[in-house]
Design a protein around this motif. Structure first.
Motif, PDB file in Angstrom:
ATOM      1  N   ASN A   1       0.827  -1.214   0.000  1.00  0.00           N
ATOM      2  CA  ASN A   1       0.000   0.000   0.000  1.00  0.00           C
ATOM      3  C   ASN A   1       0.860   1.262   0.000  1.00  0.00           C
ATOM      4  N   ALA A   2       1.894   1.259   0.844  1.00  0.00           N
ATOM      5  CA  ALA A   2       2.775   2.426   0.893  1.00  0.00           C
ATOM      6  C   ALA A   2       3.537   2.583  -0.419  1.00  0.00           C
ATOM      7  N   GLY A   3       4.005   1.464  -0.981  1.00  0.00           N
ATOM      8  CA  GLY A   3       4.752   1.518  -2.236  1.00  0.00           C
ATOM      9  C   GLY A   3       3.905   2.022  -3.391  1.00  0.00           C
ATOM     10  N   THR A   4       2.625   1.625  -3.417  1.00  0.00           N
ATOM     11  CA  THR A   4       1.727   2.102  -4.468  1.00  0.00           C
ATOM     12  C   THR A   4       1.558   3.616  -4.392  1.00  0.00           C
ATOM     13  N   THR A   5       1.329   4.113  -3.175  1.00  0.00           N
ATOM     14  CA  THR A   5       1.176   5.561  -2.992  1.00  0.00           C
ATOM     15  C   THR A   5       2.446   6.301  -3.365  1.00  0.00           C
ATOM     16  N   VAL A   6       3.578   5.789  -2.886  1.00  0.00           N
ATOM     17  CA  VAL A   6       4.860   6.446  -3.168  1.00  0.00           C
ATOM     18  C   VAL A   6       5.159   6.422  -4.668  1.00  0.00           C
ATOM     19  N   GLY A   7       4.852   5.298  -5.329  1.00  0.00           N
ATOM     20  CA  GLY A   7       5.102   5.207  -6.767  1.00  0.00           C
ATOM     21  C   GLY A   7       4.351   6.264  -7.545  1.00  0.00           C
ATOM     22  N   VAL A   8       3.080   6.461  -7.190  1.00  0.00           N
ATOM     23  CA  VAL A   8       2.280   7.499  -7.857  1.00  0.00           C
ATOM     24  C   VAL A   8       2.878   8.874  -7.607  1.00  0.00           C
ATOM     25  N   VAL A   9       3.262   9.120  -6.347  1.00  0.00           N
ATOM     26  CA  VAL A   9       3.829  10.430  -5.999  1.00  0.00           C
ATOM     27  C   VAL A   9       5.133  10.681  -6.753  1.00  0.00           C
ATOM     28  N   MET A  10       5.995   9.675  -6.863  1.00  0.00           N
ATOM     29  CA  MET A  10       7.286   9.875  -7.514  1.00  0.00           C
ATOM     30  C   MET A  10       7.131  10.106  -9.017  1.00  0.00           C
ATOM     31  N   VAL A  11       6.183   9.397  -9.641  1.00  0.00           N
ATOM     32  CA  VAL A  11       5.914   9.668 -11.063  1.00  0.00           C
ATOM     33  C   VAL A  11       5.412  11.093 -11.229  1.00  0.00           C
ATOM     34  N   LEU A  12       4.554  11.513 -10.302  1.00  0.00           N
ATOM     35  CA  LEU A  12       4.053  12.884 -10.336  1.00  0.00           C
ATOM     36  C   LEU A  12       5.192  13.886 -10.190  1.00  0.00           C
ATOM     37  N   VAL A  13       6.080  13.640  -9.230  1.00  0.00           N
ATOM     38  CA  VAL A  13       7.226  14.543  -9.028  1.00  0.00           C
ATOM     39  C   VAL A  13       8.080  14.606 -10.281  1.00  0.00           C
ATOM     40  N   PHE A  14       8.336  13.466 -10.874  1.00  0.00           N
ATOM     41  CA  PHE A  14       9.189  13.403 -12.069  1.00  0.00           C
ATOM     42  C   PHE A  14       8.635  14.299 -13.183  1.00  0.00           C
ATOM     43  N   PHE A  15       7.347  14.144 -13.490  1.00  0.00           N
ATOM     44  CA  PHE A  15       6.758  14.934 -14.568  1.00  0.00           C
ATOM     45  C   PHE A  15       6.564  16.395 -14.160  1.00  0.00           C
ATOM     46  N   ALA A  16       6.223  16.632 -12.883  1.00  0.00           N
ATOM     47  CA  ALA A  16       6.013  18.011 -12.439  1.00  0.00           C
ATOM     48  C   ALA A  16       7.308  18.816 -12.499  1.00  0.00           C
ATOM     49  N   VAL A  17       8.420  18.187 -12.155  1.00  0.00           N
ATOM     50  CA  VAL A  17       9.717  18.872 -12.248  1.00  0.00           C
ATOM     51  C   VAL A  17      10.029  19.230 -13.704  1.00  0.00           C
ATOM     52  N   MET A  18       9.750  18.324 -14.601  1.00  0.00           N
ATOM     53  CA  MET A  18       9.992  18.594 -16.015  1.00  0.00           C
ATOM     54  C   MET A  18       9.103  19.731 -16.521  1.00  0.00           C
ATOM     55  N   LEU A  19       7.830  19.718 -16.118  1.00  0.00           N
ATOM     56  CA  LEU A  19       6.926  20.785 -16.534  1.00  0.00           C
ATOM     57  C   LEU A  19       7.360  22.125 -15.952  1.00  0.00           C
ATOM     58  N   SER A  20       7.776  22.108 -14.692  1.00  0.00           N
ATOM     59  CA  SER A  20       8.254  23.339 -14.056  1.00  0.00           C
ATOM     60  C   SER A  20       9.481  23.882 -14.773  1.00  0.00           C
ATOM     61  N   ARG A  21      10.382  22.994 -15.190  1.00  0.00           N
ATOM     62  CA  ARG A  21      11.585  23.435 -15.912  1.00  0.00           C
ATOM     63  C   ARG A  21      11.207  24.088 -17.248  1.00  0.00           C
ATOM     64  N   LEU A  22      10.249  23.513 -17.951  1.00  0.00           N
ATOM     65  CA  LEU A  22       9.812  24.098 -19.222  1.00  0.00           C
ATOM     66  C   LEU A  22       9.149  25.457 -19.005  1.00  0.00           C
ATOM     67  N   PHE A  23       8.310  25.568 -17.967  1.00  0.00           N
ATOM     68  CA  PHE A  23       7.675  26.851 -17.666  1.00  0.00           C
ATOM     69  C   PHE A  23       8.721  27.911 -17.321  1.00  0.00           C
ATOM     70  N   THR A  24       9.746  27.498 -16.572  1.00  0.00           N
ATOM     71  CA  THR A  24      10.813  28.444 -16.207  1.00  0.00           C
ATOM     72  C   THR A  24      11.574  28.903 -17.448  1.00  0.00           C
ATOM     73  N   MET A  25      11.867  27.984 -18.359  1.00  0.00           N
ATOM     74  CA  MET A  25      12.564  28.333 -19.599  1.00  0.00           C
ATOM     75  C   MET A  25      11.745  29.314 -20.436  1.00  0.00           C
ATOM     76  N   GLU A  26      10.425  29.194 -20.360  1.00  0.00           N
ATOM     77  CA  GLU A  26       9.543  30.103 -21.104  1.00  0.00           C
ATOM     78  C   GLU A  26       9.287  31.406 -20.349  1.00  0.00           C
ATOM     79  N   GLY A  27       9.846  31.540 -19.161  1.00  0.00           N
ATOM     80  CA  GLY A  27       9.689  32.775 -18.398  1.00  0.00           C
ATOM     81  C   GLY A  27       8.301  32.981 -17.820  1.00  0.00           C
ATOM     82  N   VAL A  28       7.585  31.882 -17.554  1.00  0.00           N
ATOM     83  CA  VAL A  28       6.211  32.001 -17.045  1.00  0.00           C
ATOM     84  C   VAL A  28       6.159  32.716 -15.698  1.00  0.00           C
ATOM     85  N   PRO A  29       7.006  32.371 -14.691  1.00  0.00           N
ATOM     86  CA  PRO A  29       6.929  33.084 -13.407  1.00  0.00           C
ATOM     87  C   PRO A  29       7.131  34.589 -13.561  1.00  0.00           C
TER      88      PRO A  29
END
Length: 435
Positions: free
Chosen positions: A276-304
């Protein structure tokens, strides 16, 4: 703002609204931006994602999730409930106060709202219904109180915020404590108001000596559970361990109590706990992985920077800008869970708050309270839906009491947290001496 960015944001919102899983929504948005935009090789994005997910600081989050699973499986949570019930349960509506208080303590151990809903809902909803509480109200109270787990340290949400913003996690843990204490009081007050006409069965009157002995006995049975949050915070603020090391200590402590001392966790249960813990953590880590990539792209585009310029072009009043930030965060919280909201909003909003002079520790409390309120605010309200499933009740029966808790509990706390910085900064300054 570039049309491609506006289109990417629109796609992300669309995916979330139609029910696409949040990690996949982030991943699809990243793929869209990379295919349509001109970013060259994808190596830098993948490297950014892996570098962030391999952070030692982030390891504290899955460890606290594991602690929550251990507590939910064993009798730690039920012992806490019995202790608080012995104190408040003889009052009419007192069992509702037990839900609020125990959820706050449980949050101080597990750090995740979903674990609090699962543990408290399973234990408390049947008990409240048996004593005459409306089932919809019971499930609503559990779901709304579970947000305290996002505010009471050690909060996984504050770990994520401190990790992204580069702010002291120990200071972030302390920032929302006073807002959470006010929220506990307001939830308890409105609980008595909302339950005044319910046919609640109260325990038979008992002599003071009998009550004191009952409280002492239940307190003794729950001592090891009550010691856990004190142990975690002591090793962190005493300088003996980092939050990650403290989380590992908490896992070991919970396992020893459940397996060796109380013996209510069997060896066969460990596989289910890990799964149960591994399932939750797995979802969170996939989310972190993609969210970091999206944040990097937004930063490159000067969104903030573009958002900063847009807000300052509307007004330079810091209070009005904070109101607009709050509105954005509440809407964001309605669409996604607290982890997703933090991962998306923190890198975008930190430059804005720095521009108007908001302390990053103060903003830790603001963003925590905001996203917590969004999690119990329709249309998506993930914690309400989870509470309805755990409580086995239609969501419609939870909406009226939830609205009272949001409007007369959460909203005042949000305004106090936003516009009275001392509420969030007093404890970090007192304990850690931050400027």
């Amino acid at each position: 703002m570039e049309p491609i960015i506006l289109l990417a944001i629109s796609l992300l919102v669309l995916f979330l609204v139609i029910g696409v899983p949040v990690p996949m929504s982030f991943g699809a948005t990243v793929i869209f931006l990379f295919v349509v935009g001109d970013y060259g090789s994808s190596n830098f994005l993948v490297a950014a994602g892996f570098n962030k997910t391999s952070s030692i600081i982030l390891l504290a989050m899955p460890l606290f999730i594991l602690v929550g699973e251990i507590m939910s499986t064993g009798s730690l949570a039920s012992r806490l409930v019995d202790f608080c019930d012995s104190i408040f349960g003889r009052l009419k509506g007192g069992l509702g106060v037990v839900v609020v208080v125990v959820t706050a303590v449980f949050g101080a151990i597990s750090g995740t709202a979903s674990s609090a809903v699962a543990a408290m809902g399973t234990i408390m909803v049947p008990r409240m219904v048996e004593r005459g509480y409306d089932r919809g109200y019971a499930a609503a109270l559990v779901a709304n109180s579970s947000v305290l787990a996002l505010l009471i340290p050690p909060s996984s949400a504050q770990i994520v915020y401190g990790w992204i913003s580069g702010t002291s996690i120990a200071a972030c843990f302390l920032a929302p404590i006073l807002p959470a204490a006010i929220l506990v009081f307001l939830f308890s007050f409105w609980n008595f108001f909302l339950t005044r006409s319910m046919p609640i069965q109260q325990p038979d009157p008992a002599p003071p000596r009998e009550i004191i002995l009952d409280v002492a006995e239940k307190g003794k049975r729950s001592t090891l559970a009550l010691v856990m949050p004190i142990l975690i915070l002591t090793v962190i603020y005493g300088g003996f361990a980092t939050p990650t090391e403290a989380a590992a200590v908490a896992v070991a402590y919970a396992l020893v109590i459940g397996v060796v001392i109380y013996r209510d966790i069997k060896m066969k249960d460990l596989w289910r706990i890990g799964h149960n813990a591994g399932t939750t953590v797995g979802v969170v880590m996939v989310l972190v992985f993609f969210a970091v990539m999206l944040s990097r792209l937004f930063t490159m585009e000067g969104v903030p920077q573009q958002i900063v310029e847009t807000l300052l072009s509307i007004t330079e009043d810091p209070l009005l800008i904070l109101l607009m930030i709050n509105l954005f965060l509440v809407i964001l919280g309605m669409l996604m869970d607290d982890f997703s909201g933090l991962l998306l909003a923190t890198p975008i909003l930190i430059p804005i708050t720095q521009e108007i002079g908001v302390h990053p520790v103060h903003f830790a409390a603001i963003i925590g309270v905001n996203l917590g309120m969004g999690n119990i605010t329709p249309p998506t309200a993930p914690l309400l839906y989870f509470g309805a499933r755990i409580g086995q009740v239609p969501l419609q029966k939870m909406l009226k009491p939830s609205l009272v808790f949001v409007v007369f509990g959460y909203l005042p706390v949000l305004l106090l947290t936003t516009f009275i910085p001392a509420l969030s900064l007093w404890l970090p300054r007192l304990v850690l001496g931050i400027e």
